[in-house]
Design an enzyme around this catalytic site. Structure first.
Site, short mmCIF file in Angstrom:
data_model
loop_
_atom_site.label_atom_id
_atom_site.label_comp_id
_atom_site.label_asym_id
_atom_site.label_seq_id
_atom_site.Cartn_x
_atom_site.Cartn_y
_atom_site.Cartn_z
N LYS A 83 2.96 29.55 34.11
CA LYS A 83 2.77 28.28 33.37
C LYS A 83 2.68 27.12 34.35
O LYS A 83 3.41 27.10 35.36
CB LYS A 83 3.94 28.09 32.40
CG LYS A 83 3.78 26.92 31.44
CD LYS A 83 4.92 26.90 30.42
CE LYS A 83 4.81 25.73 29.47
NZ LYS A 83 5.90 25.68 28.48
N SER A 158 4.71 25.38 23.64
CA SER A 158 3.82 24.79 24.62
C SER A 158 3.29 25.80 25.64
O SER A 158 2.35 25.49 26.37
CB SER A 158 4.55 23.68 25.39
OG SER A 158 5.64 24.22 26.12
N SER A 182 9.18 27.17 23.00
CA SER A 182 7.85 27.26 23.62
C SER A 182 7.46 28.60 24.22
O SER A 182 6.31 28.77 24.59
CB SER A 182 7.73 26.20 24.71
OG SER A 182 7.36 25.00 24.12
N1 GLN Z 1 7.90 22.40 20.16
C1 GLN Z 1 9.05 21.86 20.82
C2 GLN Z 1 8.74 20.49 21.37
O1 GLN Z 1 7.64 20.06 21.22
C3 GLN Z 1 9.52 22.79 21.90
C4 GLN Z 1 8.75 22.68 23.15
C5 GLN Z 1 9.28 23.55 24.25
O2 GLN Z 1 10.03 24.50 24.00
N2 GLN Z 1 8.91 23.22 25.47
O3 GLN Z 1 9.58 19.85 21.93
#
Ligand code: GLN
Length: 505
Positions: A83, A158, A182
């Site tokens: 990532k 994400s 994410s």
């Molecule tokens: N969807 C969550 C957010 O937007 C989690 C994102 C993540 O785990 N990086 O904060």
């Protein structure tokens, strides 16, 4: 299709490892096929931000030299996607943001160091929501990622790029990061397993911070054996991360996986089913039915079902979005055009540099969250919002501890719904998108490990995930359960329709 192609499309982690060790294929051939697929699928999937062609070839050749001498290690010569918020020395690392468009990582993250030592081959940096903020991968400066199960749908976020390149069988392993879901949510949307480790198991050194008290790097893979090998490789006590745990490297999950491979009984395992998970408004009846069905199956294999309650679930979205945005507003203050970030050379006044850098460098979702977080920490609001959120976070954590007095693992849906269409959610109201995280946030707030495994497909052939949550450092048990499921339900390991593109190529 070439042998390398066959292995990537249908081979298990075990088969890929064996082919390398038996020298039926070289690490370089595997790497070339992975690079070729990434490139060929990019126009449709948009899974990566940077392809690491040269670096990958150097690493693959090095792995081949070691394999020639008879050396073996679970990850030696295996292509892996990383990532793009994880630093790999000398390569661009953008975190999906224009702010870091030209940033070259000056050092290796701790996980990259570990993977390098163990001979993994870094093939690309995957696309992601900007600074890991999002649940659909529509917030990336480098464009949305598409789901290989249906190109009109999001892959989740994400870590959507990592999930998508796995589901498209471009790589067998990938790293994601998980602050509130994410890793698990894109894993569920793309039909692959993904695990968010116990907070402190994996070093955050060299991970671009979103919300430091919640962030964890974790493994994603095409099967559970690969996932356990990758988790082992990155679990390590690291004095450079002050929240790293000394217990990190004490389990050998890969060995454990192999030891348990003929085991199919779940006798003695108590699985907790939180009533609140199934009463949650917005839960798609199809998702609910599939998860219930899976739970019945586990009971038929000897697991004991225990009804539990997590009454504080209803607060988790509010608590998370206060704490995560507050921490993000502080973490992201370093992007000011001076230390880090885009900068227009013409400006002289400090304030102009700051404001220009931040207004041009950050996208709308990041700006929204910085505003929210700054507000939550401001005088007057701190007591009313941030402090209360921190207190309720403790209650959420206590709820889990109480539940684990009655059960070994907690099960439920990963996401309330299957992958949705691009542009189909949260456009006019971001809260609609935030609700996608309702089941995944709790484990981050409580520092617990949690994973998503595929449990089947919806009526329109989109994958559906089940979440397994455990007490701290119970990854061994979680992997055992998912291993049994994978073995008994091979029908849940379908290959995505996108993979047709590899036939005849
Ligand atoms: N969807 C969550 C957010 O937007 C989690 C994102 C993540 O785990 N990086 O904060």
């Amino acid at each position: 299709m070439t042998f390398a192609g066959e292995l990537l499309t249908r081979g298990s982690f075990r088969e890929i490892r064996k082919a390398l060790d038996d020298r039926k294929i070289s690490a370089l051939q595997l790497c070339e096929e992975s690079l070729r697929r990434l490139q060929m699928g990019q126009a449709q999937i948009n899974g990566f931000i940077t392809l690491l062609e040269n670096e990958a070839r150097v690493q693959a050749r090095l792995a081949d030299e070691k394999i020639q001498t008879g050396e073996t290690h679970p990850l030696l010569g295996i292509p892996i996607a990383i990532k793009d918020n994880i630093l790999i020395k000398g390569t661009p690392t953008t975190a999906g943001s224009k702010m870091l468009e030209n940033f070259i990582a000056p050092f290796d993250s701790h996980v990259a160091q570990r993977l390098r030592q163990q001979g993994a081959v870094f093939v690309c940096k995957t696309n992601m929501d900007e600074f890991a903020m999002g649940s659909s991968n529509e917030n990336s400066f480098f464009g949305s990622v598409k789901n290989p199960w249906n190109l009109k749908c999001v892959p989740g976020g994400s870590s959507g790029g990592s999930a998508a390149v796995l589901a498209a069988r471009m790589v067998p392993l990938a790293l994601g990061s998980d602050t509130g879901g994410s890793i698990r949510q894109p894993a569920a949307f793309c039909g692959i397993p993904g695990l968010k480790p116990t907070y402190g198991r994996v070093s955050r050194w060299g991970l671009i911070s979103y919300a430091s008290s919640l962030d964890q790097i974790g493994p994603m893979a095409t099967d559970i054996e690969g996932l356990s090998a990758l988790l082992d490789a990155i679990s390590d006590f690291d004095p450079k991360d002050s929240t790293s745990s000394i217990s990190s490297s004490k389990q050998n999950l890969f060995e454990e996986f192999r030891k348990n491979e003929n085991e199919t009984s779940l006798e003695g395992l108590r699985i907790g089913i939180p009533i609140e998970f199934f009463n949650q408004s917005g839960l798609d009846p199809q998702v609910s039915a599939m998860v219930r069905h899976e739970i019945e199956f586990l009971e038929s294999r000897g697991a004991e079902r225990v009804e539990i309650s997590l009454p504080s679930l209803k607060y988790s979205v509010a608590v998370y979005y206060l704490i995560a945005t507050a921490e993000a507003s502080s973490n992201l203050s370093r992007y000011d055009g001076i230390h880090l970030g885009v900068r227009d050379g013409q400006l002289e006044k400090l304030e102009d540099i700051y404001s220009q850098s931040r207004s041009q460098g950050f996208g709308p979702e990041v700006k929204l969250r910085i505003l929210l977080g700054t507000f939550a920490l401001s005088k007057g609001s701190y007591e009313n919002y941030f402090k209360k959120a921190a207190q309720v976070r403790r209650i959420i954590s206590d709820d889990f501890s109480q539940a684990f007095e009655k059960c070994d693992l907690i099960l439920g849906p990963t996401s309330p719904f299957e992958a949705f269409e691009l542009g189909g959610r949260g456009q006019s109201n971001p809260i609609e998108m935030y609700l996608a995280d309702v089941f995944t946030l709790g484990p981050n707030l409580a520092g617990l490990p949690a994973m998503s495994v595929n449990i089947g497909y919806s009526d329109i052939n989109l994958p559906l995930g089940m979440q397994i949550i455990g007490p701290k450092f119970s990854e061994k048990k979680m992997i055992f359960l998912s291993q049994v499921l994978e073995k008994l339900k091979p029908q849940h390991s379908r290959v995505s329709p996108f993979c047709k593109i590899w036939e005849g190529s």
